[in-house]
Design a protein around this motif. Structure first.
Motif, PDB file in Angstrom:
ATOM      1  N   PRO A  83      -8.560 -13.502 -14.358  1.00 22.32           N
ATOM      2  CA  PRO A  83      -8.194 -12.126 -13.971  1.00 22.32           C
ATOM      3  C   PRO A  83      -9.378 -11.399 -13.354  1.00 22.32           C
ATOM      4  N   GLU A  84      -9.092 -10.607 -12.303  1.00 18.55           N
ATOM      5  CA  GLU A  84     -10.145  -9.880 -11.613  1.00 18.55           C
ATOM      6  C   GLU A  84     -10.259  -8.430 -12.085  1.00 18.55           C
ATOM      7  N   CYS A  85      -9.110  -7.831 -12.372  1.00 15.03           N
ATOM      8  CA  CYS A  85      -9.109  -6.400 -12.748  1.00 15.03           C
ATOM      9  C   CYS A  85      -7.859  -6.090 -13.561  1.00 15.03           C
ATOM     10  N   THR A  86      -7.784  -4.864 -13.954  1.00 14.45           N
ATOM     11  CA  THR A  86      -6.587  -4.380 -14.654  1.00 14.45           C
ATOM     12  C   THR A  86      -5.887  -3.351 -13.776  1.00 14.45           C
ATOM     13  N   VAL A  87      -4.610  -3.232 -13.969  1.00 13.41           N
ATOM     14  CA  VAL A  87      -3.849  -2.169 -13.335  1.00 13.41           C
ATOM     15  C   VAL A  87      -3.132  -1.393 -14.448  1.00 13.41           C
ATOM     16  N   GLU A  88      -3.248  -0.090 -14.381  1.00 10.16           N
ATOM     17  CA  GLU A  88      -2.596   0.744 -15.415  1.00 10.16           C
ATOM     18  C   GLU A  88      -1.661   1.746 -14.743  1.00 10.16           C
ATOM     19  N   PHE A  89      -0.573   1.972 -15.413  1.00  4.53           N
ATOM     20  CA  PHE A  89       0.439   2.914 -14.949  1.00  4.53           C
ATOM     21  C   PHE A  89       0.487   4.098 -15.930  1.00  4.53           C
ATOM     22  N   LEU A  90       0.342   5.280 -15.407  1.00  5.95           N
ATOM     23  CA  LEU A  90       0.274   6.483 -16.249  1.00  5.95           C
ATOM     24  C   LEU A  90       1.489   7.373 -16.009  1.00  5.95           C
ATOM     25  N   ARG A  91       2.089   7.783 -17.082  1.00 11.55           N
ATOM     26  CA  ARG A  91       3.181   8.768 -17.015  1.00 11.55           C
ATOM     27  C   ARG A  91       2.795   9.972 -17.867  1.00 11.55           C
ATOM     28  N   ASP A  92       2.910  11.161 -17.297  1.00 11.14           N
ATOM     29  CA  ASP A  92       2.550  12.410 -18.006  1.00 11.14           C
ATOM     30  C   ASP A  92       3.596  12.687 -19.100  1.00 11.14           C
ATOM     31  N   ILE A  93       3.169  12.683 -20.360  1.00  4.85           N
ATOM     32  CA  ILE A  93       4.081  12.952 -21.489  1.00  4.85           C
ATOM     33  C   ILE A  93       3.672  14.222 -22.237  1.00  4.85           C
ATOM     34  N   SER A  94       2.932  15.111 -21.546  1.00  4.73           N
ATOM     35  CA  SER A  94       2.458  16.339 -22.209  1.00  4.73           C
ATOM     36  C   SER A  94       3.617  17.195 -22.698  1.00  4.73           C
ATOM     37  N   ARG A 125       0.818  -1.214   0.000  1.00  3.78           N
ATOM     38  CA  ARG A 125       0.000   0.000   0.000  1.00  3.78           C
ATOM     39  C   ARG A 125       0.860   1.275   0.000  1.00  3.78           C
ATOM     40  N   ASN A 126       1.911   1.267   0.829  1.00  2.20           N
ATOM     41  CA  ASN A 126       2.789   2.448   0.848  1.00  2.20           C
ATOM     42  C   ASN A 126       3.455   2.681  -0.514  1.00  2.20           C
ATOM     43  N   THR A 127       3.911   1.573  -1.091  1.00  2.00           N
ATOM     44  CA  THR A 127       4.534   1.696  -2.416  1.00  2.00           C
ATOM     45  C   THR A 127       3.534   2.230  -3.432  1.00  2.00           C
ATOM     46  N   LEU A 128       2.313   1.734  -3.387  1.00  2.00           N
ATOM     47  CA  LEU A 128       1.279   2.149  -4.334  1.00  2.00           C
ATOM     48  C   LEU A 128       0.955   3.635  -4.184  1.00  2.00           C
ATOM     49  N   GLU A 129       0.774   4.077  -2.953  1.00  2.00           N
ATOM     50  CA  GLU A 129       0.343   5.454  -2.735  1.00  2.00           C
ATOM     51  C   GLU A 129       1.447   6.474  -3.033  1.00  2.00           C
ATOM     52  N   HIS A 130       2.707   6.100  -2.803  1.00  2.00           N
ATOM     53  CA  HIS A 130       3.790   7.070  -2.968  1.00  2.00           C
ATOM     54  C   HIS A 130       4.559   6.884  -4.280  1.00  2.00           C
ATOM     55  N   ALA A 131       4.048   6.072  -5.159  1.00  2.00           N
ATOM     56  CA  ALA A 131       4.712   5.869  -6.453  1.00  2.00           C
ATOM     57  C   ALA A 131       4.710   7.171  -7.246  1.00  2.00           C
ATOM     58  N   PRO A 132       5.802   7.469  -8.010  1.00  3.87           N
ATOM     59  CA  PRO A 132       5.868   8.717  -8.782  1.00  3.87           C
ATOM     60  C   PRO A 132       5.055   8.675 -10.068  1.00  3.87           C
ATOM     61  N   VAL A 133       4.379   7.562 -10.329  1.00  4.27           N
ATOM     62  CA  VAL A 133       3.543   7.453 -11.521  1.00  4.27           C
ATOM     63  C   VAL A 133       2.121   7.198 -11.077  1.00  4.27           C
TER      64      VAL A 133
END
Length: 566
Positions: free
Chosen positions: A128-139, A30-38
């Protein structure tokens, strides 16, 4: 929307590993998930969000409670919605192991955000129960890429539309780039693949500036630039396949990479054919102007000489007419009658003692007196006639002498030149009843070009005569004043003529400007130029119409000894 390569999904592997950790690592996860930079988000099969981390919420501007009521499809921009749905469908069907795309999300404030999304399935059991997506801002990257594309397009457009022909080659000499002007100038084939990358697509013939000597390929600008030689404004004649000869100037440089490695060469060629033709035309016109100017100058001299000679010829004609009239009315016929009368007498003594004979001596005396008077008058007219003929010879000889001495500087007294110019106009002054007043002060000798000074003085004095001749009533007088100043000699020609309007004072020395119907506007213009050429000046002043005018010629006061002493 764009699909990325497998090397861009490293984060997916890491998260998958985290998700597979035992429950004892739940806090770490949970800590890793919440404080991830993405941005990280879990979504159900229908696209509704299960959970989103802080970075995801911050990227889209939503609170977590707001996002759980939204879906992947509702936040995806309309332009990318179909492609995103298709990719997720393939992922759920097991056709692809993961989905890696670039797409636009719609933020809470309505703005769009370009992101790189890596999506994979999360399983807690066999399905599979769900998907997980990782977003990086490329604007920022997208904006820079767009600007770069815009600049590249602009640069390509500018190069294509340049009026200069541009050629570029690689290190092996193969042509890699060219523009429209190069196609026309060098005869480059335009069919697909006909030029780019070919060894030497140039079809035009290239010659030296003489237009006859061919230039070998290894000596042409592109080859020279590729060898690192300086190619700047090289002139060549290019004959295109359409047989049009063009004159060009070429400049080229070798292209070097950041590490100093050669990349190729580029050459630009400027077509100067029209400019050269214009220069040739200008040169031809210049020659014609020189000839015309010379002819105009000769005409000016001839007109001046003929004008002054004509004035003297008027006096010659008058003298000749008077002599002819006197001869026509001569009493010489009386001598013939007396001789005839005496020849008929047989007794001359008786005739002389008679009434008729006694009057004969008195008649002969009276006849002799009249013949003497006729002779004296004729001699006087013939003397004047001879003097006028000599005057004509002097005028012609004087003009010839000055013409022969053109360009030669002499040391002399300016007053002598003034006298010569007055003498050349003497007949015209007499005919128009203009009085000449000489106001000469002592002046030092100066070095001048005699013929130019004489040209100026003759023109100015003649104009003064015309100004007085056109004056109705009043005294007609021209005063020529010679004075010395510390730096110059000034010759002022002052007339009592018609004067000069104020608006004409600035224009009177312009080429072609004249107020006389028979004038041509060359005299004062050429005089002002001549004054400037000898280091002096010519200017005019007048109090107004009907109040006369003054033309002042200023000559630099330079002594022969000072000019030759250095």
């Amino acid at each position: 929307m764009k699909t990325a390569s497998a090397t861009d999904v490293a984060d997916d592997t890491v998260v998958a590993a985290i998700l597979e950790t035992p429950l004892s690592g739940e806090n770490l996860f949970r800590n890793t998930l919440e404080h991830a930079p993405v941005g990280i988000a879990f979504a159900n099969r229908d696209g509704s969000y299960r959970h989103c981390n802080r970075a995801f919420c911050a990227m889209l501007g939503y609170e977590l409670t707001e996002l759980t009521a939204r879906s992947v499809g509702s936040l995806t921009a309309a332009e990318d919605r179909a492609a995103s749905a298709e990719g997720l469908g393939r992922l759920w069907r097991g056709e692809i192991p993961y989905l890696d795309i670039e797409k636009r999300y719609v933020r809470k404030d309505g703005s769009t955000l370009w992101v790189r999304v890596s999506t994979s399935l999360v399983s807690a059991g066999p399905a599979p129960e769900c998907t997980v997506e990782f977003l990086r801002d490329i604007s920022v990257r997208k904006r820079i890429a767009g600007e770069l594309m815009q600049n590249q397009t602009l640069l390509a457009t500018v190069i294509a539309e340049l009026p200069l022909a541009l050629l570029a080659c690689d290190v092996d000499g193969r042509v890699t780039h060219y523009n429209r002007a190069a196609v026309e100038l060098f005869g480059i084939p335009t069919e697909p693949g006909g030029a780019v990358g070919s060894e030497y697509p140039i079809r035009s013939e290239i010659f030296r500036p003489d237009g006859k000597t061919p230039v070998p390929r290894e000596q042409r600008p592109l080859a020279c630039a590729l060898r690192g030689e300086d190619v700047t404004e090289l002139e060549h004649v290019i004959v295109t396949p359409a047989q049009a000869a063009r004159i060009v100037l070429s400049s080229g440089r070798r292209l070097m990479g950041p590490g100093g490695e050669p990349l190729g060469a580029v050459v630009v060629a400027r077509d100067i054919t029209e400019r050269r033709l214009a220069e040739q035309e200008l040169e031809e016109v210049h020659k014609q102007l020189l000839v015309a100017s010379r002819q105009a100058g000769m005409a000016e001299v001839a007109t001046n000489v003929l004008h002054n000679v004509g004035n003297v010829l008027n006096s010659v004609n008058v003298s000749a007419s008077l002599v002819a009239e006197r001869i026509k009315k001569s009493k010489c016929a009386g001598v013939a009658r007396v001789a005839g009368l005496l020849a008929t007498q047989t007794d001359l003594a008786a005739f002389m003692s008679g009434a008729q004979g006694r009057h004969l001596p008195a008649y002969l005396q009276e006849l002799a007196d009249e013949l003497h008077a006729e002779r004296d008058a004729s001699m006087a007219e013939l003397s004047a006639l001879r003097a006028n003929v000599e005057h004509i010879k002097e005028i012609v000889a004087m003009q010839q002498g000055y013409a022969r001495r053109g360009g030669i500087t002499d040391t002399l007294d300016v007053r002598l030149l003034v006298e010569d110019s007055l003498r050349m106009n003497e007949g015209a002054f007499s005919r128009h009843g203009v009085t000449i007043v000489r106001d000469f002060a002592e002046v030092p000798l100066i070095q001048v070009e005699k013929h130019k000074v004489l040209q100026i003085l003759v023109n100015v004095i003649r104009n003064a005569k015309y100004a007085c001749a056109e004056m109705r009533g009043g005294e007609k007088r021209v005063t020529v004043r010679v004075r010395a100043t510390p730096s110059s000699i000034e010759v002022a020609v002052i007339d009592t003529g018609i004067g000069i309007p104020a608006e004409n004072l600035e224009r009177i020395f312009n080429h072609g400007f004249t107020t006389r119907s028979e004038g041509h506007g060359f005299g004062l213009h050429s005089s002002a130029l001549a004054a400037r050429e000898i280091g002096g000046s010519l200017y005019a002043s007048s109090a107004g119409v009907g109040r006369g005018a003054t033309f002042t010629l200023t000559l630099p006061r330079t002594h022969a000894e000072s000019r030759h002493g250095h």
